[in-house]
Every structure is written in structure tokens, then in C-alpha cells.
Design an enzyme around this catalytic site. Structure first.
Site, PDB file in Angstrom:
ATOM      1  N   LYS A  22       0.836  -1.203   0.000  1.00 34.97           N
ATOM      2  CA  LYS A  22       0.000   0.000   0.000  1.00 34.97           C
ATOM      3  C   LYS A  22       0.874   1.257   0.000  1.00 34.97           C
ATOM      4  CE  LYS A  22      -3.771  -0.489   2.281  1.00 34.97           C
ATOM      5  NZ  LYS A  22      -4.452  -0.808   3.532  1.00 34.97           N
ATOM      6  N   ARG A  92      -3.540   2.893   8.496  1.00 33.91           N
ATOM      7  CA  ARG A  92      -3.873   1.611   7.852  1.00 33.91           C
ATOM      8  C   ARG A  92      -2.632   0.748   7.718  1.00 33.91           C
ATOM      9  NH1 ARG A  92      -7.046   3.132   2.490  1.00 33.91           N
ATOM     10  NH2 ARG A  92      -8.530   1.540   3.096  1.00 33.91           N
ATOM     11  N   GLY A 101      -8.405  -7.564   4.285  1.00 33.82           N
ATOM     12  CA  GLY A 101      -9.253  -7.773   5.458  1.00 33.82           C
ATOM     13  C   GLY A 101      -8.547  -8.387   6.645  1.00 33.82           C
ATOM     14  N   MET A 103      -5.954  -7.109   8.383  1.00 35.90           N
ATOM     15  CA  MET A 103      -5.607  -6.167   9.438  1.00 35.90           C
ATOM     16  C   MET A 103      -6.535  -4.963   9.378  1.00 35.90           C
ATOM     17  SD  MET A 103      -1.600  -6.676   9.837  1.00 35.90           S
ATOM     18  CE  MET A 103      -1.252  -6.645   8.129  1.00 35.90           C
ATOM     19  N   ARG A 336      -3.807  -1.407  -6.033  1.00 40.51           N
ATOM     20  CA  ARG A 336      -2.989  -2.615  -5.920  1.00 40.51           C
ATOM     21  C   ARG A 336      -3.376  -3.573  -7.044  1.00 40.51           C
ATOM     22  NH1 ARG A 336      -6.020  -4.740  -0.469  1.00 40.51           N
ATOM     23  NH2 ARG A 336      -8.071  -4.914  -1.406  1.00 40.51           N
ATOM     24  N   HIS A 453     -16.314  -8.635   2.116  1.00 35.48           N
ATOM     25  CA  HIS A 453     -15.299  -9.535   2.658  1.00 35.48           C
ATOM     26  C   HIS A 453     -15.488 -10.950   2.123  1.00 35.48           C
ATOM     27  CE1 HIS A 453     -13.672 -12.305   5.718  1.00 35.48           C
ATOM     28  NE2 HIS A 453     -12.665 -11.459   5.692  1.00 35.48           N
ATOM     29  N   ARG A 559       1.630 -46.613  -6.074  1.00 34.96           N
ATOM     30  CA  ARG A 559       1.692 -47.302  -4.772  1.00 34.96           C
ATOM     31  C   ARG A 559       0.947 -48.623  -4.924  1.00 34.96           C
ATOM     32  NH1 ARG A 559       0.736 -41.717  -2.691  1.00 34.96           N
ATOM     33  NH2 ARG A 559       2.306 -41.268  -1.085  1.00 34.96           N
ATOM     34  N   ARG A 615       6.238 -48.775  -7.510  1.00 30.65           N
ATOM     35  CA  ARG A 615       6.889 -49.029  -6.219  1.00 30.65           C
ATOM     36  C   ARG A 615       6.401 -50.357  -5.652  1.00 30.65           C
ATOM     37  NH1 ARG A 615       5.742 -45.331  -1.154  1.00 30.65           N
ATOM     38  NH2 ARG A 615       3.855 -46.600  -1.075  1.00 30.65           N
ATOM     39  N   GLU A 743      13.877 -42.051   1.497  1.00 32.10           N
ATOM     40  CA  GLU A 743      12.874 -41.583   2.463  1.00 32.10           C
ATOM     41  C   GLU A 743      13.271 -41.891   3.898  1.00 32.10           C
ATOM     42  OE1 GLU A 743       9.105 -43.498   1.665  1.00 32.10           O
ATOM     43  OE2 GLU A 743      10.038 -45.386   1.141  1.00 32.10           O
ATOM     44  N   SER A 762      13.964 -41.586  -5.912  1.00 34.14           N
ATOM     45  CA  SER A 762      12.773 -40.755  -5.819  1.00 34.14           C
ATOM     46  C   SER A 762      12.625 -40.363  -4.351  1.00 34.14           C
ATOM     47  CB  SER A 762      11.556 -41.531  -6.307  1.00 34.14           C
ATOM     48  OG  SER A 762      10.412 -40.729  -6.145  1.00 34.14           O
ATOM     49  N   GLY A 764      11.060 -39.639  -1.133  1.00 35.10           N
ATOM     50  CA  GLY A 764       9.787 -39.834  -0.446  1.00 35.10           C
ATOM     51  C   GLY A 764       9.788 -38.886   0.745  1.00 35.10           C
ATOM     52  N   ASN A 766       7.475 -37.577   2.369  1.00 28.12           N
ATOM     53  CA  ASN A 766       6.529 -37.795   3.473  1.00 28.12           C
ATOM     54  C   ASN A 766       7.243 -38.526   4.603  1.00 28.12           C
ATOM     55  OD1 ASN A 766       4.652 -36.804   1.666  1.00 28.12           O
ATOM     56  ND2 ASN A 766       3.948 -38.837   1.060  1.00 28.12           N
ATOM     57  N   CYS A 829       8.447 -37.750  -4.939  1.00 24.49           N
ATOM     58  CA  CYS A 829       7.073 -38.242  -5.043  1.00 24.49           C
ATOM     59  C   CYS A 829       6.294 -38.072  -3.747  1.00 24.49           C
ATOM     60  CB  CYS A 829       7.041 -39.691  -5.504  1.00 24.49           C
ATOM     61  SG  CYS A 829       7.803 -40.815  -4.336  1.00 24.49           S
ATOM     62  N   TYR A 849      12.499 -34.373 -12.036  1.00 27.68           N
ATOM     63  CA  TYR A 849      11.039 -34.277 -12.103  1.00 27.68           C
ATOM     64  C   TYR A 849      10.422 -34.176 -10.712  1.00 27.68           C
ATOM     65  CZ  TYR A 849      10.787 -39.213 -10.722  1.00 27.68           C
ATOM     66  OH  TYR A 849      10.905 -40.385 -10.032  1.00 27.68           O
TER      67      TYR A 849
END
Ligand code: PEP
Ligand code: MG
Length: 875
Positions: A22, A92, A101, A103, A336, A453, A559, A615, A743, A762, A764, A766, A829, A849
């Protein structure tokens, strides 16, 4: 001395980091000679310092602020706190990234009991003076002291009732004066102190409130959803006031240079005469369309549309502007880059390239990848929609279709959304509702316009929203609403259409999204620019085909345990798991073999010659063991063993920590015949499809959960031995690859060793996040909120890759892997493969990839293009 405060005339549009969006834009508009009420910006560095200093404004900064008040007094010829010619300001917030919205704003600061009197005399408009004063007390109490809006609104309602009027505008000067004093009394009653009368005290209080609001829960939540770091802080803009509420030749409005819902090139927005800024956005009165300003004030309309054009040409983007007209004179309060729907974002990006305003690279950076989600989500089935009759209609505030059970508060919606789809129905939304809005399929409000809003936030989220649906009569107390002579209770289903504004009782069938014309062209640009390949995580031929439609270039993770969730398959899988002898197991595997081979054939066909990584089994056992009495009896019968015996086996297989248990390669090490069967299924399927379709398939076999090279060596040798034998027998010369997931942290740090036996890695992420942090991926949700509250984490490391820790493990493995095998193929992955920030990291460390779920493929394509463009410009 460090400079923390900047006059608008000292800044420019490139100073976003320091002045916030702003502030930088106000400076830029000032430099462009536009009619901007002057003021100054207190920098984001001052906000950071405020927090460093234990939530205090340092003496040095305070002094500088007063110095700038002095400068502003000179510019405006008015004086702060003065009786004769008072300077009134707005305060502001304005962060680097716009957080609509999130703040708060305070208007009319600088008034007190005496100043308001002289202000009334000077303007000759006591009604206006007292209206301004009561608004100031109300906003200040709410924002600075957190007294709560509701008490003040009750007082207003009481006053209106006493006077027998309906609208705020029907209250006269005396009423408003009385209200102002009632508000001050309320303030004192709630806080035990007088309302501050000194303008300087008011100003400091307001600035502190803006700094504090940077860390309010809704701002923190918004940042988490939008990847905005907490360390940025917000700037504060102090701007001399202009008034839209002096009478009928004044007004205020908001407008976009293009339609934010469709992207159409036409001025779009709303205004209200005799009103202050908040009235338009809050949706208290229904505003007029911006083109109607042409009739009300033709000159002002002309001037405004010229400014709008100039701003769009200057910023090379669609602008969202706020303006005020004071006694017939136009002032620009802010501009903006406007928030827009996904469809509008694509149209605007493509149009701006065609209009010569943007390069392709710039256009690609304009669209938020996560926004594409909105194009990929369901719409109503056309026939079902035709058969349905709307019961009400509101504004089509954010497109898409939603149906779900009605809930009336954000909390109820969040709770219910865990079990079913919900539609959040509110009189109007406020930032406190944001989590409920996010949990809902759709949002329906009774009040508010297209820039309310609810509309703005829902569009940003890509959530369907119908706003301003006045046909609905809310009965919040009884948890229901009435519409068209019917009562809809909490938990009843409704359907809403955010593209038409229609509301229906009951459920309407939805269908998959269809992509707009601009999508193909835009995504083709993204594909040209990116260097990362995009694969998908898909376990079925159907998912694979869907992903190819979205542009997937291969499968990064299939999987195989997911192929056995269906009722008729899970029995064979369970039989294999609970087998006690090799013979029993081989019998079960014989049943599994044709199912797997058939699925692989389907997947290979769907993918053509695109690479497919399969896999090997990685089932956390607890997900597969039978628990239900009937299931156990049936399985015992299938296997020809007693129920007691089977129960005993199940209890022997129980693990305290299945996520760290007998899964992944550990299963193939204890039971090599599993790896043997899976190799057979993959290789035979590939040979069959090669023969039937004439496709050159090179399957990629991936061994999960490897932590030690010897584990990989053992399983790989089974794979190679089996595969080579089958290929030889078939008389073909088919190639295949064997690789592993990285992993387990130990694998990452010994990746040079692992790469000796792996043709690809690859990541993993997670499990790498689970084991790297030691957080159980199934249970972490329970503690994350405490982590956010205590500012230990800003985002969920399972959704957005932790670059400093888990990312470092990835980087280490990339470097070590390439050292051993320079041409090693590298991908990711884990869930992070579809997250834009994590994709940027993958691009940075040079993966080949990323792989993600089918619906995130377009997001990943765009995120990868953006990462490549950013990397190029940083060089
Ligand atoms: C992973 O761990 O990141 C992964 C992709 O495997 P899964 O989620 O199946 O454990
Ligand atoms: Mg895993």
C-alpha cells in the site's frame, strides 16, 4: 540514524519490502501526480524492531513519527490536535503482500470532544463532524483496544429504535453527538480508563495496534495459507483524511480495471454516496455500480476512469482501487494488483500479453499456481441443474458449484466439515470466519456486495460463494433460515452456484470442471519455460488417464498396496499378510499376481511410452489387517484355518509403531517371494503391452524404505534375477530400471553408497519428513496448532518442504548420488511434489522431475515454470 519513516513523496513503487504494498503504491501514485491525500509510511523495519524490542515503539522511532507529523502539517497546512484547523488522519496497515481484510483500519484519527466542535463549525456540517467522531471512537475501540464492535452496534440500533428510523443516515447531528458520548462511556466502562483525547496518544496507540495485528490469529492463518513469512512485518500508512461523508456531493468506492470474476476488460466496481470507506466493503448499504457514477458525477467519473487506465498501463496489471470524492473532488486512496478468480487470472494474463503489456515470462509469474485449483473443481451437472428450481438468488461472488449441509457459524462448519461437506451461511462474513470459510465447500451470505469480505476472500481461496442473498431470512437463534416459504435447518443440504448466484434446496449432482480456452495457451507457455518434468502419483489406470489429460509426463509413484483396497481384492492381500508358511503365502500371491498384472497393463496403456515408476509393496500393516469379526471369519474360511488361529496370528502381527514397522523393503527381505511376484507382474505386463500395443515400455521398479545399501542389494538381486529370466524366456530385449526411494534419513546421508545399486532416486519426502523430524505423520496434526501458536512453525512441514532440514537431506543425497552416478535420475514423489514452494526448491537442487496427484499436475506445471523463470532472473 536509521530511517524508519518515509513521506509518500520519498518512496516509490519498487520499495514494497520496506513500505509494504500500500505504501509503495501510494508513493508511486504521488510520483505520477495523481490526487493522493498526502501522508507517510512507517516501514516494515519499524514493525520488526517493535517485536525485537518486546512489542514497544522505541524512542527513536517515536521521535521520527512526530517529526513526520510536523512535515505532514506543513504539507496540508493543518495541525494535529488543533482546534482551528485540525489535521485528521487515517491509519492503515500495509504488508508486502496484500492481505485483504486481515488487518485493521482506523479513520478520522485526531478528533476529540473539543476538536469535533470546531470541526463542526468549520465545516458548517455538525452532522458530518459527529458522524466522523462516533466512527472514530468505534473503530479505535474495536481495533486498538479490542472492545468489540457488537456493543457499539447495539447502541446504534437502540438509538435508531428510539428515533423510529431504519437507516444510519436518518440520524441527525444531535443523535450522533449523543452516540459519540455513549461510545466513550462504553469505552470507559469496558477498559476502566478515559478514551484518549490527545491526538499523539491516539496515533501511537493506533500504530501499535497495526503492528500487533500482524500477529493476530487470522493474519497468521492467512500467512500460512499463502506462504507469507512472519518475518516480513507490516508497514503502517498515516494519511491525511478526505471525507466521503460530508453530504451528497461526496462518496466513496472501490473499482477494478477489469472484471475480477471473468477478466473482461471493463471498469468494474461499486460506490456509495455520502459514506466512508468501510461502508462499501462491509456491505451495510447496497452500493451502486461504478458506471452509474457517470450519471451522478460525470466529470469525476471521467477523471477516475482516466486514472484507472493510466494505473493499469503503469503497473501492467489489473488494478483494484479505492477512491473517495470529497465535495466533488476525487482522491485516490489506494491501488494494488487486484485479486481475481482463476479464470479471470488466465484471461487477464493472456490478454495482457496480446495487448503488449506483458512478456510471456511476466504473464506466467502473474498467476498463483494454487489458484488453478478452482478451474479443476466440479461444476453442477447441466441436466441436474436444469431440473432444479432456485429458491433464491444472490450475487455470483466466486464461481464454482457447491453443495453441503448448512451451518451458521465458522466453528460449527469446521467441526461438521470433518464428516461431511458443508456450506457456511452467514449474515455477512468477517475475518474471524476465515477458517470456517476455508473448511466449507461454499459460502452464502445474506448481505454484502461483490467487493464484500466474503466475496473477496472466497475468490482468493477459489471457494464458491454467493453473497448478498437478501431473499434469505436468517433465524440464527433457532439455527435455521427461511426462504421461499420453506425452512432450512442446520444440517439440511443446499446447493449454491457461485457463477450465477442461484441457491437451491437439496443436493445437485456435480461434474468435473472443464478448462477454459485460455488455459491451454497459458499452460503451453508454462511447459515451454520449465525444465522440471511433471509426473503424477497414480495407482489406477483411471487416475493415470486423468493425469495425462492434465499434462502428466509420466508416473512418479504407483503405490502398489493401493491396488488392493477394494473389497474383492483385500481378502487376497490379507491372506498374504497373515500367511505363516511360504506355501500359504505363495498361494495368496498367485491370487494377487493376475490382479497386479492386469492393473499394470492398464496403466502402461494409459501412459503410452511415458515413464512409469512402480513401487513395490509398502503397506503399513495396520491399514490392511482385518479387524471386523465377519472379515476375520471369512478369511479363516478362505485359508482353511480356525478363527482362533487367525486371531492369534493377527495379534502376533500387531506392531506398536506400524509406520516404522514391517513395511517397505523389510517385507520383501523377510518374504522374497513377494518381490518375486511383483517383478513378474510388472515385467509380464510390460511385455504384454509391448506386444499388443507396439509400445516401447521401460518399466521403473522402485524399492521403498531403504536405509542401508545391503537392503537394496538384497531386494534388487531378486528383482534382477526374476526380471532377466522372464525377459529371456519371452525372447524380447526389454530394458527396465531398478531404483529406490530416498525416504529414510540414513539413505540420504549414504546416498553415494546407495547410488551404486540404484539407477534412480525418488525422494519420499513424506517419510523423510516423518523420520527426519521424528513426527508421526498420522498424529502430527494434533500438535501443529500449538506449534503455530507458539511460532515454532509457520507452516506444516508435511505440506511445504522444510528446506533447512529435510531439504538439506535431499540436497545431500542429490550431490552424493550424482557423485557416484552422474546420470542418475532424480525425482520427488512425496506430497511436496505438488506444492509450489517445494517445487521451487526441487528446481533449485536440480531434480529431474516432481510427481504429484493428478489434480495438482497443472499447478506443478505452472510452479515449475515460475521456478525456472525466477532462477533465470536471479542468475
Ligand atoms: C513418501 O514417503 O514420501 C512416499 C511417497 O511414500 P508413502 O507416502 O507411500 O509412504
Ligand atoms: Mg514413504
Amino acid at each position: 540514524m536509521h530511517k524508519y519513516v518515509y513521506l509518500f513523496s520519498e518512496g516509490n513503487g519498487n520499495m514494497r519490502e520496506l513500505l509494504g504494498g500500500k505504501g509503495a503504491n501510494l508513493a508511486e501514485m504521488t510520483n505520477l501526480g495523481m490526487p493522493v491525500p498526502q501522508g507517510f509510511t512507517i516501514s516494515t523495519e519499524a514493525c520488526t524492531k517493535y517485536y525485537e524490542d518486546g512489542e514497544k515503539i522505541s524512542g527513536e522511532i517515536e521521535k521520527e513519527i512526530y517529526e513526520y507529523i510536523g512535515k505532514l502539517e506543513k504539507i496540508t497546512g493543518k495541525k494535529f490536535g488543533d482546534m482551528e484547523n485540525p489535521l485528521l488522519v487515517s491509519v492503515r496497515s500495509g504488508a508486502r503482500a496484500s492481505m485483504p481484510g486481515m488487518m485493521d483500519t482506523i479513520l478520522n484519527l485526531g478528533l476529540n470532544d473539543e476538536v469535533v466542535e470546531s470541526f463542526a463549525k468549520k465545516t458548517g456540517n455538525p452532522r458530518f463532524a459527529y458522524d466522523s467522531y462516533r466512527r472514530f471512537i468505534q473503530m479505535y475501540s474495536d481495533v486498538v483496544m479490542e472492545v468489540g464492535k457488537k456493543y457499539f452496534e447495539e447502541l446504534i440500533d437502540k438509538m435508531k429504535e428510539e428515533k423510529g428510523v431504519k437507516l444510519d443516515t436518518e440520524l441527525d447531528a444531535n443523535d450522533l453527538k449523543k452516540l459519540a458520548f455513549q461510545f466513550k462511556d462504553e469505552y470507559k466502562a469496558k477498559l476502566g480508563e478515559e478514551f484518549p483525547s490527545s491526538a499523539k496518544d491516539q496515533l501511537l496507540g493506533a500504530i501499535k495496534a497495526v503492528f500487533r495485528s500482524w500477529n493476530n490469529p487470522r493474519a497468521i492463518y492467512y500467512r500460512r495459507m499463502n506462504d507469507i513469512p512472519g518475518s516480513w512485518g507490516t508497514a503502517v500508512n498515516v494519511q491525511s483524511m478526505v471525507f466521503g461523508n460530508t453530504g451528497d456531493t461526496s462518496g466513496t468506492g472501490v473499482a477494478f480495471t477489469r472484471n475480477p470474476a471473468t477478466g473482461e476488460k471493463k471498469l468494474y466496481g461499486e460506490f456509495l454516496m455520502n459514506a466512508q470507506g468501510e461502508d462499501v466493503v462491509a456491505g451495510i448499504r447496497t452500493p451502486q455500480r461504478i458506471d452509474q457514477l457517470k450519471d451522478v458525477m460525470p466529470d469525476v467519473y471521467e477523471q477516475f476512469s482516466a486514472i484507472a487506465n493510466r494505473l493499469e498501463e503503469h503497473y501492467h496489471d489489473m488494478q483494484d482501487m479505492e477512491f473517495t470524492i470529497e465535495d466533488g473532488k476525487l482522491y485516490m486512496l489506494q491501488t494494488r494488483n487486484g485479486k481475481r478468480t482463476a479464470a479471470a487470472a488466465l484471461k487477464i494474463a493472456v490478454d495482457l500479453v496480446d495487448e503488449g503489456m506483458l512478456s510471456v515470462d511476466e504473464a506466467l509469474l502473474k498467476v498463483e499456481p494454487k489458484q488453478l485449483d478452482a478451474l479443476l473443481h466440479p461444476q453442477f451437472d447441466a441436466a441436474a441443474l436444469k431440473a432444479a428450481t432456485p429458491v433464491a438468488s444472490g450475487l455470483p461472488a466466486s464461481p464454482g458449484a457447491a453443495c453441503g449441509a448448512v451451518y451458521f457459524t465458522a466453528e460449527d462448519a469446521i467441526r461438521a466439515s470433518k464428516k461431511q461437506k458443508v456450506v457456511l451461511v452467514r449474515l455477512e462474513t468477517s475475518p474471524e470466519d476465515i477458517e470456517g470459510m476455508n473448511a466449507a465447500q461454499g459460502i452464502l451470505t445474506v448481505r454484502g456486495g461483490m467487493t464484500s469480505h466474503a466475496a473477496v476472500v472466497a475468490r482468493g481461496m477459489g471457494t464458491c460463494c454467493v453473497a448478498g442473498c437478501g431473499d434469505i431470512k436468517m433465524d440464527e437463534e433457532n439455527h435455521c433460515f427461511n426462504v421461499a416459504g420453506q425452512t432450512v435447518k442446520e444440517g439440511d443440504f443446499i446447493s449454491i452456484d457461485g457463477s450465477t448466484g442461484n441457491v437451491y434446496i437439496g443436493e445437485i449432482k456435480t461434474v468435473d470442471a472443464s478448462l477454459t480456452g485460455d488455459f491451454g495457451r497459458f499452460m503451453a507457455w508454462a511447459d515451454e519455460k520449465r525444465t522440471l518434468k511433471i509426473r503424477t502419483n497414480a495407482d489406477t489406470p483411471r487416475d493415470a488417464a486423468q493425469a495425462v489429460k492434465f499434462g502428466a509426463e509420466g508416473i512418479g509413484l504407483c503405490r502398489t498396496e493401493h491396488m488392493f483396497f477394494e473389497a474383492d481384492r483385500i481378502r487376497a492381500m490379507r491372506e498374504m499378510i497373515v500367511s505363516e508358511t511360504e506355501e500359504q503365502r505363495r498361494a495368496a500371491l498367485e491370487k494377487l499376481l493376475p490382479m497386479q498384472r492386469g492393473d499394470f497393463e492398464g496403466i502402461f496403456k494409459a501412459m503410452g511410452e511415458r515413464p512409469v515408476t512402480i513401487r513395490f509393496l509398502d503397506p503399513p500393516l495396520h491399514e490392511f489387517l482385518p479387524q471386523d469379526k465377519d472379515d476375520i471369519e471369512a478369511l479363516a474360511k478362505d485359508m482353511g484355518i480356525s478363527v482362533e488361529k487367525l486371531n492369534q496370528t493377527i495379534s502376533d502381527l500387531h506392531e506398536f509403531n506400524p509406520m516404522l514397522g514391517h513395511r517397505g523393503c523389510r517385507l520383501a527381505i523377510t518374504y522374497p517371494e513377494i518381490a518375486e511376484m511383483q517383478t513378474r507382474a510388472v515385467i509380464e505386463a510390460a511385455i504384454n503391452v509391448r506386444k499388443s500395443e507396439g509400445l516401447n515400455i521401460v518399466p521403473e521398479i522402485m524399492i521403498p524404505l531403504v536405509g542401508h545399501i545391503n537392503e537394496l542389494h538384497f531386494v534388487r538381486s531378486i528383482v534382477v534375477e526374476t526380471a532377466d529370466r522372464i525377459i529371456k524366456e519371452s525372447g524380447t530385449d526389454m530394458k527396465y530400471l531398478v531404483g529406490t526411494m530416498i525416504e529414510v534419513p540414513r539413505a540420504a546421508v549414504t546416498a553415494d553408497e546407495i547410488a551404486k545399486e540404484a539407477e534412480f532416486f525418488s525422494f519420499g519426502t513424506n517419510d523423510l519428513t516423518q523420520m527426519g523430524f521424528g513426527f508421526s505423520r498420522d498424529d502430527v496434526g494434533k500438535i501443529l496448532n500449538a506449534y503455530y501458536d507458539k511460532k515454532i512453525f509457520e507452516s506444516d512441514p508435511f505440506a511445504r518442504l522444510d528446506r533447512d532440514g529435510i531439504g538439506r537431506l535431499v540436497k545431500t543425497a542429490v550431490d552424493l548420488g550424482r557423485k557416484t552416478r552422474p546420470d542418475i535420475k532424480l525425482g520427488i514423489c512425496g506430497e511436496h511434489g505438488g506444492d509450489p514452494s517445494s517445487i521451487e526448491f526441487c528446481n533449485e537442487v536440480g531434480l529431474n522431475y516432481v510427481s504429484c496427484s493428478p489434480f495438482r499436475v497443472p499447478i506443478a506445471r505452472l510452479a515449475a515454470a515460475q521456478a525456472a523463470i525466477k532462477a533465470k532472473t536471479q542468475k
